[in-house]
Design a protein around this motif. Structure first.
Motif, mmCIF file in Angstrom:
data_model
loop_
_atom_site.group_PDB
_atom_site.id
_atom_site.type_symbol
_atom_site.label_atom_id
_atom_site.label_comp_id
_atom_site.label_asym_id
_atom_site.label_seq_id
_atom_site.Cartn_x
_atom_site.Cartn_y
_atom_site.Cartn_z
ATOM 1 N N GLY A 1 -10.202 4.087 -0.089
ATOM 2 C CA GLY A 1 -11.555 4.855 0.106
ATOM 3 C C GLY A 1 -12.166 4.358 1.184
ATOM 4 O O GLY A 1 -13.387 4.905 1.465
ATOM 5 N N ASP B 1 -4.925 9.007 -2.657
ATOM 6 C CA ASP B 1 -5.262 7.845 -3.090
ATOM 7 C C ASP B 1 -5.286 8.102 -4.512
ATOM 8 O O ASP B 1 -6.133 8.690 -5.252
ATOM 9 C CB ASP B 1 -6.857 7.411 -2.675
ATOM 10 N N GLU C 1 0.896 -1.072 0.152
ATOM 11 C CA GLU C 1 0.008 0.153 0.098
ATOM 12 C C GLU C 1 0.848 1.257 -0.039
ATOM 13 O O GLU C 1 1.772 1.420 0.942
ATOM 14 C CB GLU C 1 -0.796 0.088 1.297
HETATM 15 C C1 LIG Z 1 -14.833 11.631 -1.369
HETATM 16 C C2 LIG Z 1 -15.377 9.934 -1.655
HETATM 17 C C3 LIG Z 1 -16.588 9.705 -1.123
HETATM 18 C C4 LIG Z 1 -17.245 8.393 -1.235
HETATM 19 N N1 LIG Z 1 -18.243 8.202 -0.753
HETATM 20 C C5 LIG Z 1 -18.636 6.740 -0.729
HETATM 21 C C6 LIG Z 1 -19.784 6.364 0.030
HETATM 22 O O1 LIG Z 1 -20.304 7.109 0.881
HETATM 23 N N2 LIG Z 1 -20.235 5.114 -0.036
HETATM 24 C C7 LIG Z 1 -19.308 4.195 -0.963
HETATM 25 O O2 LIG Z 1 -19.690 2.975 -1.006
HETATM 26 N N3 LIG Z 1 -18.308 4.671 -1.693
HETATM 27 C C8 LIG Z 1 -17.995 6.026 -1.604
HETATM 28 N N4 LIG Z 1 -16.849 6.280 -2.472
HETATM 29 C C9 LIG Z 1 -16.267 5.447 -3.205
HETATM 30 C C10 LIG Z 1 -15.457 4.174 -2.625
HETATM 31 O O3 LIG Z 1 -14.609 4.716 -1.640
HETATM 32 C C11 LIG Z 1 -14.668 3.553 -3.809
HETATM 33 O O4 LIG Z 1 -15.305 2.993 -4.853
HETATM 34 C C12 LIG Z 1 -13.792 2.275 -3.052
HETATM 35 O O5 LIG Z 1 -13.031 2.691 -1.952
HETATM 36 C C13 LIG Z 1 -12.969 1.837 -4.177
HETATM 37 O O6 LIG Z 1 -12.122 0.670 -3.736
HETATM 38 P P1 LIG Z 1 -10.866 0.018 -4.246
HETATM 39 O O7 LIG Z 1 -10.596 -0.925 -3.517
HETATM 40 O O8 LIG Z 1 -11.233 -0.131 -5.814
HETATM 41 O O9 LIG Z 1 -9.982 1.354 -4.358
HETATM 42 P P2 LIG Z 1 -9.352 2.535 -3.231
HETATM 43 O O10 LIG Z 1 -10.340 2.456 -2.203
HETATM 44 O O11 LIG Z 1 -9.343 3.760 -4.142
HETATM 45 O O12 LIG Z 1 -7.953 1.952 -2.990
HETATM 46 C C14 LIG Z 1 -6.807 1.810 -3.814
HETATM 47 C C15 LIG Z 1 -5.722 1.773 -2.902
HETATM 48 O O13 LIG Z 1 -4.567 1.558 -3.968
HETATM 49 C C16 LIG Z 1 -3.360 2.132 -3.487
HETATM 50 N N5 LIG Z 1 -2.632 2.501 -4.506
HETATM 51 C C17 LIG Z 1 -2.961 2.837 -5.594
HETATM 52 N N6 LIG Z 1 -1.784 2.972 -6.380
HETATM 53 C C18 LIG Z 1 -0.792 2.322 -5.762
HETATM 54 C C19 LIG Z 1 0.423 2.139 -6.031
HETATM 55 N N7 LIG Z 1 1.054 2.288 -7.220
HETATM 56 N N8 LIG Z 1 1.104 1.399 -5.375
HETATM 57 C C20 LIG Z 1 0.482 0.985 -3.936
HETATM 58 N N9 LIG Z 1 -0.314 1.423 -3.540
HETATM 59 C C21 LIG Z 1 -1.359 1.767 -4.644
HETATM 60 C C22 LIG Z 1 -4.008 3.488 -2.849
HETATM 61 O O14 LIG Z 1 -3.179 4.213 -1.993
HETATM 62 C C23 LIG Z 1 -5.569 2.987 -2.173
HETATM 63 O O15 LIG Z 1 -5.193 2.686 -0.766
HETATM 64 C C24 LIG Z 1 -16.367 7.716 -2.193
HETATM 65 C C25 LIG Z 1 -15.232 7.863 -2.516
HETATM 66 C C26 LIG Z 1 -14.551 9.254 -2.394
HETATM 67 C C27 LIG Z 1 -13.337 9.422 -3.002
#
Ligand SMILES: Cc1cc2nc3c(=O)[nH]c(=O)nc-3n(C[C@H](O)[C@H](O)[C@H](O)COP(=O)(O)OP(=O)(O)OC[C@H]3O[C@@H](n4cnc5c(N)ncnc54)[C@H](O)[C@@H]3O)c2cc1C
Length: 495
Positions: free
Chosen positions: A41, A416, A33
């Motif tokens: 998120g 993020d 991470e």
């Molecule tokens: C302001 C905001 C409000 C939201 N509100 C809601 C809500 O109320 N309810 C809901 O269901 N969803 C909500 N969402 C959407 C939800 O947070 C995301 O859809 C969800 O977190 C996506 O999960 P993910 O695991 O795909 O990616 P993410 O949660 O974005 O996680 C990606 C991870 O990968 C890491 N990463 C990326 N590139 C690299 C790299 N090169 N090397 C190492 N690590 C890396 C990042 O640091 C991050 O920790 C919201 C999002 C935001 C930004």
């Protein structure tokens, strides 16, 4: 001999869901991470430089999809001590003259408050909420197979077809034919606006009908203590099954990756292409780089000295409040954003967690989570626009604001990397990209490079804290790389 069976890059809900599933299948899993804390998120943190002791949700705050997701249903957050607290009013939509649409768990109670459109709401969202599994299976499916509920029974087929017809109706200019008043269409359009897309569109209508249905069937809860509680449960399970997590490690190229049989990227498709470089065949690389980012959100975290003084009493009992006024006003605001302009009155989402979770209040101070829709990459401080929008429906709001902490869309990716230019959906929510997400290929999780998979919200079923992108990607990894078709149990171990 590889150091690990699988390395997962990124620890958002999807990365952790993939890691948990693979670790439970008996594989050696390492999660890398970039940030200092896991969760992407789904993190709950102190504001930088703040000494209030208050914790704010960095991204997501409200979790209908965590309740409905088949992954989290089996993982069983409640059994792991994550309490999802449900508000009396799931979501609210105030209008200028003091009226408001209030969505309760009970569809009939909701409809009773919608006047002339009572039957219209019941005939659309009420009917869908009688068969929520059909809506979940269509809305949170893998976008490559026929939704399971459609094949399960005649009732499931009819309910799925009804969802599809509802999307066609509310996603096209036909959407005005159902409603006669102002409140009900505004209430539904506030939910459609979660897609941060022009209105009406099919993708926004799908978003609206799924999330509105979930309000009646599952609820729109907030985790006690904040969204980080979901991450903590996932990390605990990963570690308990032999997985490893390393934070503060940003993967920029394959040179940063320990040897493993498979790699799973919880990143955007373009970021995965950057990391994989020459390991990607040219056609696969071009397909990943064609992925389009969408419109943006800019966030304001407030510290308040008291609750928001909403003019409408019902709004004060809502876990989520959608601001932007009537349906035509919402359409105008989203049209401006899609055209690259700042809306005069931007669509704004608000949640006051201390309403449901008094522990979030410290010394009379409480956090307020808000974000507004803005053009991609906006560098404009959203504080005044959000404050004005809240004040419009809650006169006296400025008097309870102790401090405001903005994050512009352009800076969203600083905490993020997946939120490029403030695109919180990790990819534009068009109908094409909801199905061809991240590419139109039959396996949306395979990158095209041997052993390398994507699992983020840029893959099906798209944005939201449901963990399903990770779960579906893990299923592919298990089948293709390790020859197993049996998915491990995700249920907590008893005793
Ligand atoms: C302001 C905001 C409000 C939201 N509100 C809601 C809500 O109320 N309810 C809901 O269901 N969803 C909500 N969402 C959407 C939800 O947070 C995301 O859809 C969800 O977190 C996506 O999960 P993910 O695991 O795909 O990616 P993410 O949660 O974005 O996680 C990606 C991870 O990968 C890491 N990463 C990326 N590139 C690299 C790299 N090169 N090397 C190492 N690590 C890396 C990042 O640091 C991050 O920790 C919201 C999002 C935001 C930004």
């Amino acid at each position: 001999m590889d150091a690990y069976n699988v390395v997962v890059v990124g620890s958002g809900p999807n990365g952790l869901a993939a890691a948990v599933t693979l670790a439970r299948a008996g594989l050696g899993v390492l999660v890398l991470e970039a940030e200092t804390e896991a969760g992407g998120g789904a993190r709950t943190q102190a504001l930088p430089g703040s000494d209030t002791g208050l914790l704010h949700d960095t991204c997501s705050a409200v979790h209908p999809m965590a309740l409905a997701s088949p992954f989290f249903r089996e993982f069983d957050l409640a059994a792991r001590g994550v309490e999802l607290v449900e508000p009396e009013v799931q979501f609210a939509h105030p209008l200028d003259h003091g009226e408001a649409g209030l969505a309760y768990r009970d569809a009939a109670r909701t409809a009773a408050g919608l006047g002339v459109d009572s039957d219209a709401w019941l005939g659309l969202v009420g009917r869908l909420s009688e068969h929520p599994d059909a809506v979940v299976s269509a809305g949170l499916g893998d976008r490559r197979s026929i939704p399971g509920e459609m094949l399960s029974s005649v009732a499931g087929f009819v309910a799925t077809a009804r969802f599809g017809l509802g999307v066609l109706e509310q996603g096209t200019p036909l959407w005005g034919r159902r409603f006669r008043g102002e409140v009900a269409p505004a209430l539904l359009t506030g939910v459609a606006a979660h897609a941060i897309a022009p209105l009406p569109t099919l993708s926004a209508a799908g978003t609206a009908l799924m999330l509105a249905t979930l309000a009646h069937s599952h609820g729109w809860p907030l985790p006690r203590g904040g969204s980080g509680a979901i991450t903590a449960a996932l990390v605990a399970d990963l570690l308990a099954h032999g997985g490893e997590l390393r934070t503060g490690v940003r993967v920029a190229s394959t040179a940063d990756l320990p040897s493993a049989r498979a790699y799973v990227f919880d990143t955007t498709p373009r970021a995965a292409a950057d990391i994989l470089g020459a390991r990607l065949p040219g056609t696969a690389e071009r397909a990943l780089r064609r992925f389009r980012y969408g419109n943006a959100a800019a966030k304001v975290d407030f510290v308040l000295s008291g609750p928001v003084p909403w003019a409408n009493d019902g709004v004060s009992r809502a876990g989520t409040v959608h601001l932007g006024g009537s349906r035509p006003q919402l359409v105008e605001a989203e049209r401006a954003v899609a055209a690259g302009r700042h809306a005069e009155h931007p669509v704004t989402l608000v949640s006051d967690p201390a309403l449901l979770d008094p522990g979030r209040e410290i010394g009379g101070l409480r956090p307020l989570w808000t974000y507004a829709h803005v053009p991609a990459g906006s560098t404009v401080d959203p504080t005044e626009a959000v404050t004005t929008q809240i004040e419009r429906f809650a006169p006296g709001f400025r008097d309870v604001v102790v401090s405001a902490h903005p994050t512009t869309a352009s800076r969203m990716s600083e905490h993020d990397a997946n939120y490029v230019g403030g695109d919180i959906a990790a990819g534009s929510v068009t109908m094409w990209q909801m199905f061809a997400r991240p590419t139109p290929y039959p396996d949306p999780w395979a990158t095209g490079a041997p052993g390398a998979y994507l699992c983020s919200a840029s893959t099906p079923p798209g944005p939201g804290v449901h963990g399903l992108g990770g779960y579906f990607a893990a299923r592919q990894v298990l089948q293709r790389e390790f020859g197993t078709r049996t998915m491990p149990s995700l249920a907590p171990e008893r005793g």
